[in-house]
Design an enzyme around this catalytic site. Sequence first.
Site, PDB file in Angstrom:
ATOM      1  N   PRO A   1     -25.503 -17.605  -6.207  1.00 14.11           N
ATOM      2  CA  PRO A   1     -26.635 -16.729  -6.173  1.00 14.11           C
ATOM      3  C   PRO A   1     -26.463 -15.522  -5.412  1.00 14.11           C
ATOM      4  O   PRO A   1     -25.809 -15.493  -4.366  1.00 14.11           O
ATOM      5  CB  PRO A   1     -27.683 -17.501  -5.549  1.00 14.11           C
ATOM      6  CG  PRO A   1     -27.231 -19.103  -5.849  1.00 14.11           C
ATOM      7  CD  PRO A   1     -25.799 -18.894  -5.884  1.00 14.11           C
ATOM      8  N   VAL A   2     -27.112 -14.356  -5.799  1.00 11.84           N
ATOM      9  CA  VAL A   2     -26.769 -12.902  -4.829  1.00 11.84           C
ATOM     10  C   VAL A   2     -27.887 -12.823  -3.915  1.00 11.84           C
ATOM     11  O   VAL A   2     -29.092 -13.241  -4.100  1.00 11.84           O
ATOM     12  CB  VAL A   2     -26.835 -11.827  -6.045  1.00 11.84           C
ATOM     13  CG1 VAL A   2     -26.925 -10.611  -5.271  1.00 11.84           C
ATOM     14  CG2 VAL A   2     -25.833 -12.089  -7.090  1.00 11.84           C
TER      15      VAL A   2
ATOM     16  N   GLY B   1     -27.205 -15.758   1.238  1.00 12.52           N
ATOM     17  CA  GLY B   1     -26.692 -16.480   2.181  1.00 12.52           C
ATOM     18  C   GLY B   1     -25.530 -17.338   1.678  1.00 12.52           C
ATOM     19  O   GLY B   1     -25.273 -18.268   2.754  1.00 12.52           O
ATOM     20  N   MET B   2     -24.970 -17.156   0.794  1.00 10.84           N
ATOM     21  CA  MET B   2     -23.782 -17.882   0.410  1.00 10.84           C
ATOM     22  C   MET B   2     -22.621 -17.229   0.132  1.00 10.84           C
ATOM     23  O   MET B   2     -21.526 -17.642  -0.484  1.00 10.84           O
ATOM     24  CB  MET B   2     -23.943 -18.576  -1.271  1.00 10.84           C
ATOM     25  CG  MET B   2     -25.192 -19.777  -0.911  1.00 10.84           C
ATOM     26  SD  MET B   2     -25.224 -20.517  -2.244  1.00 10.84           S
ATOM     27  CE  MET B   2     -23.643 -21.424  -2.262  1.00 10.84           C
ATOM     28  N   ALA B   3     -22.470 -15.871   0.564  1.00  5.09           N
ATOM     29  CA  ALA B   3     -21.131 -15.188   0.684  1.00  5.09           C
ATOM     30  C   ALA B   3     -20.514 -14.647  -0.701  1.00  5.09           C
ATOM     31  O   ALA B   3     -19.576 -14.482  -0.688  1.00  5.09           O
ATOM     32  CB  ALA B   3     -20.431 -15.533   1.623  1.00  5.09           C
ATOM     33  N   GLY B   4     -21.484 -14.565  -1.592  1.00  3.91           N
ATOM     34  CA  GLY B   4     -20.999 -14.165  -3.009  1.00  3.91           C
ATOM     35  C   GLY B   4     -20.124 -12.930  -3.102  1.00  3.91           C
ATOM     36  O   GLY B   4     -19.114 -13.072  -3.725  1.00  3.91           O
ATOM     37  N   GLY B   5     -20.718 -11.799  -2.609  1.00  3.25           N
ATOM     38  CA  GLY B   5     -19.905 -10.754  -2.607  1.00  3.25           C
ATOM     39  C   GLY B   5     -18.518 -10.736  -1.769  1.00  3.25           C
ATOM     40  O   GLY B   5     -17.664 -10.249  -2.209  1.00  3.25           O
ATOM     41  N   SER B   6     -18.638 -11.392  -0.588  1.00  3.76           N
ATOM     42  CA  SER B   6     -17.721 -11.836   0.197  1.00  3.76           C
ATOM     43  C   SER B   6     -16.343 -12.483  -0.426  1.00  3.76           C
ATOM     44  O   SER B   6     -15.201 -11.971  -0.548  1.00  3.76           O
ATOM     45  CB  SER B   6     -17.805 -11.996   1.486  1.00  3.76           C
ATOM     46  OG  SER B   6     -18.774 -11.249   2.289  1.00  3.76           O
TER      47      SER B   6
ATOM     48  N   LYS C   1     -19.990 -20.310   0.012  1.00  4.00           N
ATOM     49  CA  LYS C   1     -20.187 -21.160   1.267  1.00  4.00           C
ATOM     50  C   LYS C   1     -21.274 -21.500   1.637  1.00  4.00           C
ATOM     51  O   LYS C   1     -22.331 -20.781   1.202  1.00  4.00           O
ATOM     52  CB  LYS C   1     -19.185 -20.433   2.325  1.00  4.00           C
ATOM     53  CG  LYS C   1     -20.061 -19.090   2.872  1.00  4.00           C
ATOM     54  CD  LYS C   1     -20.912 -19.281   3.972  1.00  4.00           C
ATOM     55  CE  LYS C   1     -21.801 -17.912   4.171  1.00  4.00           C
ATOM     56  NZ  LYS C   1     -23.013 -17.839   4.985  1.00  4.00           N
TER      57      LYS C   1
ATOM     58  N   ASP D   1     -17.692 -11.831   6.693  1.00  2.00           N
ATOM     59  CA  ASP D   1     -17.558 -13.081   6.110  1.00  2.00           C
ATOM     60  C   ASP D   1     -16.207 -13.105   5.252  1.00  2.00           C
ATOM     61  O   ASP D   1     -15.677 -14.150   4.779  1.00  2.00           O
ATOM     62  CB  ASP D   1     -18.496 -13.706   5.113  1.00  2.00           C
ATOM     63  CG  ASP D   1     -19.787 -13.950   5.933  1.00  2.00           C
ATOM     64  OD1 ASP D   1     -19.706 -14.089   7.089  1.00  2.00           O
ATOM     65  OD2 ASP D   1     -20.877 -14.188   5.329  1.00  2.00           O
TER      66      ASP D   1
HETATM   67  P1  ATP Z   1     -23.696 -13.294   3.009  1.00  2.00           P
HETATM   68  O1  ATP Z   1     -23.812 -14.657   2.777  1.00  2.00           O
HETATM   69  O2  ATP Z   1     -22.752 -12.928   3.418  1.00  2.00           O
HETATM   70  O3  ATP Z   1     -25.013 -12.649   4.096  1.00  2.00           O
HETATM   71  P2  ATP Z   1     -25.258 -12.861   0.661  1.00  2.00           P
HETATM   72  O4  ATP Z   1     -25.113 -14.149   0.040  1.00  2.00           O
HETATM   73  O5  ATP Z   1     -26.414 -12.680   1.549  1.00  2.00           O
HETATM   74  O6  ATP Z   1     -23.933 -12.710   1.633  1.00  2.00           O
HETATM   75  P3  ATP Z   1     -24.045 -11.234  -1.344  1.00  2.00           P
HETATM   76  O7  ATP Z   1     -24.543 -11.796  -2.618  1.00  2.00           O
HETATM   77  O8  ATP Z   1     -22.691 -11.454  -1.010  1.00  2.00           O
HETATM   78  O9  ATP Z   1     -24.987 -11.374  -0.158  1.00  2.00           O
HETATM   79  O10 ATP Z   1     -24.381  -9.674  -1.593  1.00  2.00           O
HETATM   80  C1  ATP Z   1     -25.517  -9.006  -1.036  1.00  2.00           C
HETATM   81  C2  ATP Z   1     -25.585  -7.662  -1.670  1.00  2.00           C
HETATM   82  O11 ATP Z   1     -24.227  -7.065  -1.756  1.00  2.00           O
HETATM   83  C3  ATP Z   1     -26.259  -7.450  -2.902  1.00  2.00           C
HETATM   84  O12 ATP Z   1     -27.463  -6.380  -2.847  1.00  2.00           O
HETATM   85  C4  ATP Z   1     -25.511  -6.891  -4.019  1.00  2.00           C
HETATM   86  O13 ATP Z   1     -25.994  -5.731  -4.648  1.00  2.00           O
HETATM   87  C5  ATP Z   1     -24.228  -6.305  -3.051  1.00  2.00           C
HETATM   88  N1  ATP Z   1     -22.908  -6.793  -3.671  1.00  2.00           N
HETATM   89  C6  ATP Z   1     -21.847  -5.922  -3.766  1.00  2.00           C
HETATM   90  N2  ATP Z   1     -20.788  -6.544  -4.260  1.00  2.00           N
HETATM   91  C7  ATP Z   1     -21.302  -7.768  -4.847  1.00  2.00           C
HETATM   92  C8  ATP Z   1     -20.422  -8.601  -5.500  1.00  2.00           C
HETATM   93  N3  ATP Z   1     -19.431  -8.749  -6.112  1.00  2.00           N
HETATM   94  N4  ATP Z   1     -21.491  -9.865  -5.912  1.00  2.00           N
HETATM   95  C9  ATP Z   1     -22.554  -9.819  -5.384  1.00  2.00           C
HETATM   96  N5  ATP Z   1     -23.301  -8.928  -4.620  1.00  2.00           N
HETATM   97  C10 ATP Z   1     -22.579  -7.691  -4.433  1.00  2.00           C
END
Ligand code: ATP
Length: 288
Positions: free
Chosen positions: A95-96, A99-104, A11, A137
Amino acid sequence: MDKMELKALGKINLGLDVLGRRENGYHDVRMVMQTVYLYDQIVITKTKQPGVKAETNLFYLPVDENNLACRAAKMLIDEFNITEGVHISMDKKIPVSAGMAGGSADAAAVLFGVNKMFGLGLSMTELEERGVKLGADVPYCLMRGTVLAEGIGEKLTPLLACPKCFVLLAKPPISVSTKMVYEKLDALEITEHPDIDGILNGLARKNIHKVAECMGNVLEQVMIPEYPVIGEIKEMMLETGALGAMMSGSGPTVFGIYKTRGAAKEGARKIKSRGLARQVHVTNVHNV
Ligand code: ATP
């Protein structure tokens, strides 16, 4: 059904405002969320062996209960006393910590998949109620599309779909934790707030120009002074014809909204050649 393949879509935020901080550290937000067609490919396989096993293409990600997708599966397995297990494979493209909610998104895909695979019969609302316990998220990642998110991000109102446009995503090589960004925001006096109502108005009128003009993220006030590259990427996007450019979520990914794929690709080429970001994708908004 012993095997399911799912797309966990990322997202962007077309708008992100923070209204206040709660006692428990969570923040009240007002965000316009938009799904983009950049996804992690998730494969869930039923196993005779009980428990949750996982693998990913990114060596630095945990594959135990620290992975949100594993936690999602375990939550349903425990609640419904499922005696079999699951294997989750995650081919990550979102990307991890970006800010794209990959884990969520991964967690949402697994909640959706395990519910189907084991015939648990949970409704979307029931899945969302469980999802919010994993992360603010996750309910949105279950719903997807163009949505107004309020509360801590879990109060969702679907909106008219964002008009078709191309999205250039660029993640500069900065690592930030969402928690740290919000803590820094708390220490600031916020005087300027993005025009969330303007974005809603633009969406209601299907006017992408209006949406782009009103886009804004209050968290940029924390991030841009500290990481000027975010501002430089925004400028480069606007120079290459983006209707609007903004940091997504708590960053550091920056996105630009373009009318044509060609212009977005040109923006991507320039951002890469100037060394502003290496993780760069051209995609589009996605509404089901
Ligand atoms: P948001 O936009 O919700 O803040 P984000 O994009 O900043 O999320 P994510 O990529 O969702 O961050 O993940 C951040 C942290 O969560 C990482 O430090 C990672 O180790 C941990 N994590 C746990 N499970 C996952 C997963 N399935 N994919 C990515 N990161 C994960």
